[in-house]
Every structure is written in structure tokens, then in C-alpha cells.
Design an enzyme around this catalytic site. Structure first.
Site, PDB file in Angstrom:
ATOM      1  N   ASP A  47       0.829  -1.212   0.000  1.00 46.58           N
ATOM      2  CA  ASP A  47       0.000   0.000   0.000  1.00 46.58           C
ATOM      3  C   ASP A  47       0.865   1.265   0.000  1.00 46.58           C
ATOM      4  OD1 ASP A  47       0.814  -0.139   2.621  1.00 46.58           O
ATOM      5  OD2 ASP A  47      -1.184   0.009   3.509  1.00 46.58           O
ATOM      6  N   SER A  48       2.193   1.090   0.052  1.00 45.57           N
ATOM      7  CA  SER A  48       3.092   2.241  -0.125  1.00 45.57           C
ATOM      8  C   SER A  48       2.887   2.862  -1.509  1.00 45.57           C
ATOM      9  CB  SER A  48       4.554   1.820   0.047  1.00 45.57           C
ATOM     10  OG  SER A  48       4.890   0.806  -0.885  1.00 45.57           O
ATOM     11  N   ASP A  86      -1.184  -6.144   0.009  1.00 41.19           N
ATOM     12  CA  ASP A  86      -1.347  -5.459   1.287  1.00 41.19           C
ATOM     13  C   ASP A  86      -2.819  -5.178   1.524  1.00 41.19           C
ATOM     14  OD1 ASP A  86       0.450  -4.718   3.235  1.00 41.19           O
ATOM     15  OD2 ASP A  86       1.314  -3.089   2.056  1.00 41.19           O
ATOM     16  N   LYS A 116      -1.050  -9.345   3.199  1.00 37.49           N
ATOM     17  CA  LYS A 116      -0.215  -8.875   4.319  1.00 37.49           C
ATOM     18  C   LYS A 116      -1.062  -7.981   5.213  1.00 37.49           C
ATOM     19  CE  LYS A 116       3.330  -5.816   3.809  1.00 37.49           C
ATOM     20  NZ  LYS A 116       2.842  -4.670   4.614  1.00 37.49           N
ATOM     21  N   GLU A 118      -0.842  -5.532   8.807  1.00 33.83           N
ATOM     22  CA  GLU A 118       0.004  -4.850   9.786  1.00 33.83           C
ATOM     23  C   GLU A 118      -0.537  -5.069  11.204  1.00 33.83           C
ATOM     24  OE1 GLU A 118       0.580  -0.702   8.874  1.00 33.83           O
ATOM     25  OE2 GLU A 118       1.314  -1.140   6.852  1.00 33.83           O
ATOM     26  N   GLU A 185       9.832  -4.192  10.073  1.00 32.10           N
ATOM     27  CA  GLU A 185      10.172  -2.895   9.461  1.00 32.10           C
ATOM     28  C   GLU A 185      10.767  -1.947  10.504  1.00 32.10           C
ATOM     29  OE1 GLU A 185       7.223  -1.073   6.912  1.00 32.10           O
ATOM     30  OE2 GLU A 185       8.358   0.802   6.803  1.00 32.10           O
TER      31      GLU A 185
HETATM   32  O1  KIV Z   1       3.590  -1.096   1.513  1.00 31.19           O
HETATM   33  C1  KIV Z   1       4.738  -1.523   1.424  1.00 31.19           C
HETATM   34  O2  KIV Z   1       5.460  -1.288   0.453  1.00 31.19           O
HETATM   35  C2  KIV Z   1       5.242  -2.342   2.546  1.00 31.19           C
HETATM   36  C3  KIV Z   1       6.691  -2.674   2.558  1.00 31.19           C
HETATM   37  C4  KIV Z   1       7.446  -1.488   2.972  1.00 31.19           C
HETATM   38  C5  KIV Z   1       6.985  -3.845   3.430  1.00 31.19           C
HETATM   39  O3  KIV Z   1       4.508  -2.676   3.405  1.00 31.19           O
END
Ligand code: KIV
Length: 282
Positions: A47-48, A86, A116, A118, A185
Site C-alpha cells: 500500500d506504499s 497489502d 499482508k 500490519e 520494518e
Molecule cells: O507497503 C509496502 O510497500 C510495505 C513494505 C514497505 C513492506 O509494506
């Protein structure tokens, strides 16, 4: 390079093997095709991308719908890599039913091989429900960007004894909940190595030193896609922003002075069309 499709099992097995797990992010078909062809094990639709591709200030605004759109493009491109999506902010925090339903959408509609999530202990029972539905989950602790307002910024986590103990408990709780791997992280290297040695599932570090079972980075950082510097934990292997800018400026300059297009970039008409054009008989 082994061309066999990477599965969560392949990733788990790497915990005890000599090879590191190598992971990168991707956001569309083209970026994913390059990353997959290069032999990266895990392609994360992180989600970055809200920040690196959409230009958002943080990752909070992106929706399940947006993330599925990107996941579809990435899944279409990946022949070998395991695609992990994510789960965005507020798509899994409300309750376990909502979380499991949304996780399933990433597999059914997005074509991902897992999701994924968090968060540590507080997410364990939700993760247990999702993995219980047959959906692989990658955990993510330490700096969890979706909690940026709670953490008070993008800071290294677990630098002192008590927060470090909490992170060790988080890692063990997520292992018990069934995650197949765990992203660490921005935690001190010594702590990341300790966590790695304390659990049986592989750890994948970003800003967590070299003692993890693998590494992940945001692809936009490693290719220098954006202007300016990258975070301390990243490294620019090329400066694509500079190359892109140079190409665009050169194109503009050549069009301005009539140096582009040339005959090599143009198409010829047939003889009878040429004659008609000359006679203005068309
Ligand atoms: O969103 C993302 O790119 C991430 C990575 C930094 C692990 O969660």
C-alpha cells in the site's frame, strides 16, 4: 534460477536453507513483469503505492477496490513470484468477518497468493480466522505505516527494552496465529536477529539489518523513481527519475528543432497515393 512457481511453502522452507528470501514491491503489469523476470521471490503489492505512485501523503486513503485493481495487474504479470497484496487501512480492523471477506477478495478477484496485515498481538485472532479460511497471511510488525498517527511518525521501533519485549511477543503471537512469514520494518538489527532466531517462520526485513531470513524494499526507492533522497534503510541502485527526465527533455528539444520524427520514424505512401497527393487529386 529455478523457474518453478514460488509458494508459501517455498518461502517457509527458506528459513532453514542457505538462500535469502528476496522481495520487492510492484504496482502494475510492467513493474511486476520486470521484478518477476529478474527472479524476485515475493512481489508485494504494497500500500506504499499510495505514496510512491498516487502521490498521497500516507497509506491511509487507499481502498480495497484500489488495491485489487493494482493486484490484478501485478498478478497478470507474475509467472514465478508469489504475489502478496497489502490489506489497506480499515479493511481488516473492524471485525474478523469483514477481514476474512476482504482478504478473500484479494485472492478471488486480485489473483494474489496471500495478503499482508500490519499489527502484532492485537491482530492475532483476526489472522487466525483468515488463515483458517485457507488464505495465507504475511505479518508485519515494527514500524507499521498504517498506524503512523498513533506511532507519531515514521520512527524506528523497539529501540529500548520494554518495546523490544513487546515486539518479541508480537512475533510469537503472529507465528501462533499462522502467518507464513513476518515483515520486520525499521527495528534495530540486533533485535531483528533475535526475533529471527526465536521463531520458526521466516522474517523479511526492511530497515532491520542483515540478520533476517530475507529482505524487502519498495521498488520505487531502489530504482530512484521519485525525485529526492530515499529512506536510510533503502538504496538507489539506479536513478530512473533522472533518466526519465533526460529522455523527456531531449524529446521536447528534438520536436522543437524538427529533429524528431525522422524518416526512420515515419511511414511512406504507395506510388499511386503519392501521385494523387502531388496532383491534389484526392
Ligand atoms: O507497503 C509496502 O510497500 C510495505 C513494505 C514497505 C513492506 O509494506
Amino acid at each position: 534460477m529455478n523457474k518453478e512457481k514460488v509458494t508459501t511453502e517455498t518461502i517457509r522452507e527458506k528459513k532453514n536453507g542457505p538462500e535469502q528470501i528476496i522481495a520487492l514491491t510492484a504496482w502494475d503489469y510492467t513493474s511486476a513483469q520486470i521484478v518477476d523476470t529478474a527472479g524476485i521471490d515475493i512481489v508485494l503489492v504494497g500500500d506504499s503505492l499510495a505514496m510512491t505512485i498516487r502521490g498521497d501523503e500516507n497509506t491511509l486513503g487507499i481502498t480495497v477496490h484500489d488495491m485489487i485493481y493494482h493486484t490484478q495487474m501485478v498478478s497478470r504479470a507474475c509467472q514465478r513470484a508469489l504475489v502478496i497484496a497489502d490489506m489497506p487501512f480499515m479493511s481488516y480492523q473492524l471485525n474478523e468477518v469483514q477481514a476474512t471477506r476482504n482478504a478473500g477478495r484479494f485472492l478471488k478477484a486480485g489473483g494474489a497468493g496471500g495478503v499482508k496485515i500490519e499489527g502484532g498481538m492485537r491482530m492475532a485472532s483476526t489472522i487466525e480466522k483468515i488463515t483458517g479460511a485457507g488464505i495465507p497471511v504475511m505479518g508485519h510488525i515494527g514500524l507499521t505505516p498504517q498506524s503512523v498517527h498513533q506511532i507519531g511518525g515514521y520512527k524506528v521501533q523497539g529501540k529500548s527494552l520494554e518495546p523490544a519485549k513487546e515486539l518479541v511477543k508480537d512475533a510469537k503471537a503472529l507465528q501462533a496465529a499462522g502467518v507464513f512469514s513476518l515483515v520486520l520494518e525499521c527495528v534495530p538489527s540486533e533485535l531483528a536477529s533475535f526475533i529471527t532466531d526465536s521463531i520458526d517462520i521466516p522474517t523479511i526485513g526492511i530497515g532491520a539489518g542483515s540478520g533476517c531470513d530475507g529482505q524487502i524494499q519498495v521498488t520505487a526507492d531502489v530504482i530512484g523513481l521519485k525525485q529526492g533522497s530515499v529512506p536510510k534503510h533503502a538504496k538507489k541502485y539506479t536513478d530512473l527519475n533522472h533518466s526519465f527526465m533526460t529522455a523527456v527533455k531531449t524529446y521536447a528539444a528534438e520536436v522543437t528543432k524538427g529533429a524528431f520524427p525522422t524518416e526512420a520514424n515515419s511511414f511512406k505512401s504507395s506510388d499511386d497515393l503519392k501521385q494523387s497527393l502531388e496532383k491534389e487529386d484526392i
